[in-house]
Design an enzyme around this catalytic site. Sequence first.
Site, mmCIF file in Angstrom:
data_model
loop_
_atom_site.group_PDB
_atom_site.id
_atom_site.type_symbol
_atom_site.label_atom_id
_atom_site.label_comp_id
_atom_site.label_asym_id
_atom_site.label_seq_id
_atom_site.Cartn_x
_atom_site.Cartn_y
_atom_site.Cartn_z
ATOM 1 N N HIS A 198 -4.534 4.963 7.282
ATOM 2 C CA HIS A 198 -3.275 5.294 7.216
ATOM 3 C C HIS A 198 -2.870 5.950 6.001
ATOM 4 O O HIS A 198 -2.105 7.080 5.820
ATOM 5 C CB HIS A 198 -2.349 3.987 7.548
ATOM 6 C CG HIS A 198 -0.694 4.096 7.204
ATOM 7 N ND1 HIS A 198 0.075 4.435 8.381
ATOM 8 C CD2 HIS A 198 0.251 4.226 6.283
ATOM 9 C CE1 HIS A 198 1.206 4.517 8.017
ATOM 10 N NE2 HIS A 198 1.148 4.442 6.592
ATOM 11 N N GLU B 59 3.875 9.331 8.714
ATOM 12 C CA GLU B 59 3.537 7.930 8.869
ATOM 13 C C GLU B 59 2.354 7.997 10.010
ATOM 14 O O GLU B 59 1.633 7.010 10.346
ATOM 15 C CB GLU B 59 4.601 7.122 9.184
ATOM 16 C CG GLU B 59 5.519 6.839 8.030
ATOM 17 C CD GLU B 59 4.738 6.260 6.850
ATOM 18 O OE1 GLU B 59 3.833 5.818 6.969
ATOM 19 O OE2 GLU B 59 5.628 6.690 5.862
ATOM 20 N N ALA C 262 0.721 -1.325 -0.091
ATOM 21 C CA ALA C 262 -0.007 0.046 0.026
ATOM 22 C C ALA C 262 0.723 1.082 0.071
ATOM 23 O O ALA C 262 1.736 1.076 0.430
ATOM 24 C CB ALA C 262 -0.834 0.021 1.221
ATOM 25 N N HIS D 151 -1.547 10.105 4.828
ATOM 26 C CA HIS D 151 -0.630 10.851 3.880
ATOM 27 C C HIS D 151 -1.274 11.801 2.802
ATOM 28 O O HIS D 151 -0.699 12.963 2.500
ATOM 29 C CB HIS D 151 0.228 9.747 3.175
ATOM 30 C CG HIS D 151 0.999 8.716 3.829
ATOM 31 N ND1 HIS D 151 2.040 9.130 4.480
ATOM 32 C CD2 HIS D 151 1.012 7.328 3.906
ATOM 33 C CE1 HIS D 151 2.679 8.173 5.023
ATOM 34 N NE2 HIS D 151 1.928 7.077 4.811
ATOM 35 N N TYR E 25 8.586 4.481 11.147
ATOM 36 C CA TYR E 25 7.190 3.707 11.555
ATOM 37 C C TYR E 25 7.428 3.579 12.893
ATOM 38 O O TYR E 25 6.543 3.468 13.736
ATOM 39 C CB TYR E 25 7.158 2.493 10.868
ATOM 40 C CG TYR E 25 6.852 2.313 9.330
ATOM 41 C CD1 TYR E 25 5.789 3.088 9.095
ATOM 42 C CD2 TYR E 25 7.796 2.072 8.563
ATOM 43 C CE1 TYR E 25 5.698 3.231 7.435
ATOM 44 C CE2 TYR E 25 7.877 2.454 7.129
ATOM 45 C CZ TYR E 25 6.570 2.670 6.477
ATOM 46 O OH TYR E 25 6.461 2.987 5.223
ATOM 47 N N HIS F 249 10.119 -3.003 2.455
ATOM 48 C CA HIS F 249 10.877 -1.726 2.530
ATOM 49 C C HIS F 249 12.552 -2.028 2.200
ATOM 50 O O HIS F 249 13.241 -0.981 1.971
ATOM 51 C CB HIS F 249 10.855 -1.151 3.766
ATOM 52 C CG HIS F 249 9.282 -0.828 4.107
ATOM 53 N ND1 HIS F 249 8.355 -1.706 4.292
ATOM 54 C CD2 HIS F 249 8.639 0.356 4.052
ATOM 55 C CE1 HIS F 249 7.077 -1.535 4.436
ATOM 56 N NE2 HIS F 249 7.367 -0.165 4.374
HETATM 57 O O1 X8Z Z 1 4.493 0.261 4.633
HETATM 58 C C1 X8Z Z 1 3.741 0.542 5.412
HETATM 59 C C2 X8Z Z 1 2.306 1.454 4.755
HETATM 60 C C3 X8Z Z 1 2.584 2.396 3.697
HETATM 61 S S1 X8Z Z 1 3.567 3.817 4.056
HETATM 62 C C4 X8Z Z 1 1.177 0.614 4.270
HETATM 63 N N1 X8Z Z 1 3.525 0.579 6.755
HETATM 64 C C5 X8Z Z 1 4.656 -0.350 7.435
HETATM 65 C C6 X8Z Z 1 4.786 -1.839 6.860
HETATM 66 O O2 X8Z Z 1 3.554 -2.112 6.351
HETATM 67 O O3 X8Z Z 1 5.686 -2.432 7.278
HETATM 68 C C7 X8Z Z 1 2.485 0.853 7.585
HETATM 69 C C8 X8Z Z 1 3.037 0.284 9.291
HETATM 70 C C9 X8Z Z 1 4.201 -0.214 8.899
HETATM 71 ZN ZN ZN Z 2 2.601 5.191 5.274
#
Ligand code: X8Z
Ligand code: ZN
Length: 581
Positions: free
Chosen positions: A352, A380, A323, A356, A490, A480
């Site tokens: 979430h 975030e 996402a 943004h 985060y 990531h």
């Molecule tokens: O990557 C995200 C979002 C997009 S900025 C969905 N998050 C981290 C993850 O999925 O690992 C939100 C919580 C942590």
């Molecule tokens: Zn995010």
Amino acid sequence: MAVAVSGDSPKPSELIHDAEAELLDLASESQRTDWVYSTYVNDDTEALSAAAASRLIAATMRRARELARIPLESLAPAEARKVHLLRVSLPLLAPADPAESLELTRLVAAMQAAYAKGRHRPTGAKEPLDLQGLERILGESRDPALLEDAWSGWHAVGRTIRPGFVRYVELANRGARELGFADTGAMWASRYDMAPEAFLREVDRLWGEVRPFYESLHAFVRRRLFEHYGAEIVSPSGALPAHLLGNMWAQSWDGIYPLVATGLADDGLDLTRLLVDRGTSPTDMVRFGEGFFDSLGFDKLPASFWERSMFVRPRDREVVCHASAWDIDFVGDLRIKMCIEVTGDDFHTIHHELGHNYYQRAYNRQSYLFRDSAHDGFHEAVGDAVDLSVTPEYLVRLGLLGQAPPPEGDLGLLLRRALEKVSFLPFGLLIDRWRWKVFDGSISPREYNRTWWEMRRSYQGLAPPGPRGEDEFDPGAKYHVPANVPYVRYFLAAILQFQFHRALLRAAGERGPLHRGSIYGSEAAGERLRTMLELGASREWPDALEAGTGERRMDASAMLEYFAPLRRWLDEQNRGHPTGW
Ligand code: X8Z
Ligand code: ZN
């Protein structure tokens, strides 16, 4: 370039203005190609998006060098801030050599594609499953063999990412050094209005504030898993097996709420069931999210948001499902890209992502270099803070829930939230703790996986289901890492969102316990939030934090206050039992 009067060199303000104009163009172009790539992954879109990213990086580095030559004393404070922000504005820098720059941006795009294409066919299944299918098994199954298979099957994707990752580290560091940073990790840590070393200490201080709570939750969950699975699978005093926590990365444990909450009163928040029972569609879920921001006095999302966003996974092509929220042109072409499933998890993720989008729109009247959050943890935290107001009472107002449960349900409610948010804390910290060491060379490619699991054990108290050698690359199985997205944001957001929530509740005139309150419908809370968001990156983050909360430091007091009744209860439950691992 600005037209300079002959003989004179351009004024600093003109140089900055020109840099902003050029970078805005290149950044929008890069957004556009990246959008097309992420929603239609193929060789051509990969090449186009990598080329645009490389052009943006090259121009950013050229402009940063040009502006670095201006004597600091000739700059107004806002200009000096822009010069600094320009240097740290991108998560990736590249060598000046065009071939190496393109090699690097193509590598990052290719690693993302490898991640997006990851599939595994569980034993007995007819079809190979993608990440979402495998995550469903992790969340729903209680069969240790099936869980282990889905877990290992997905983690195999890391192997295909490892070779590219090694070269990416080398090239990204070379780029960071060309702009005067020690390495890419040091560049990432330079974005918090303080020296990188001071930032690392700040992060440790915050972790110290919440660590005892994490350990207490860990001990409690371990006992419940031990009771369920037995000593052969779960040690009563050791690390937890990573595949049993209801989530592919064991980063949030709310998937095993039913196992952990035995004997507690119903908390009324089985959102998946509520959404499915009402026949809610993915678009309905996004409308609910928009409705929340609407109730705070934010303008409705533009028609283009509904036309251009991607809400569901297309059947006919490969996409990056992770996402994300976008502002393609930096003035209001807002979109989200998600593969929404009708689940409570995705309901939260929608809030979430919309956080943004509303942030992006709130700062779009700033000049280009200030069109960003105060720091990335703010970006975030906004949607998550709003999501903390998704209480049973709010669901009643939406018509999703018939009646809110009585106060006896509070412990369950808090436990569910803790499984989602408190379990996350050490994970939020360790990814970049690991990457900072990879970038500064203290972890070499020969020890990537061993050091990863040492940190998983030491921070999260987790162990893999079986031995993991250096032929595996388990960090690569988390989005990531291949996508080059910094992660400590985060961790910061996990703490900040409670500070936001507390301050916004107070602005809304709510004085009760933090876990019961909702800012839904409060224009006063919306006004307070908007004041902070509209600042963008124009001021140092403590100023923005003060505008939103009246506080100038990040701290965990609001989070601890929110969970106070649960913390007391967990301490009682854990009495006489081992904690730690
Ligand atoms: O990557 C995200 C979002 C997009 S900025 C969905 N998050 C981290 C993850 O999925 O690992 C939100 C919580 C942590
Ligand atoms: Zn995010």
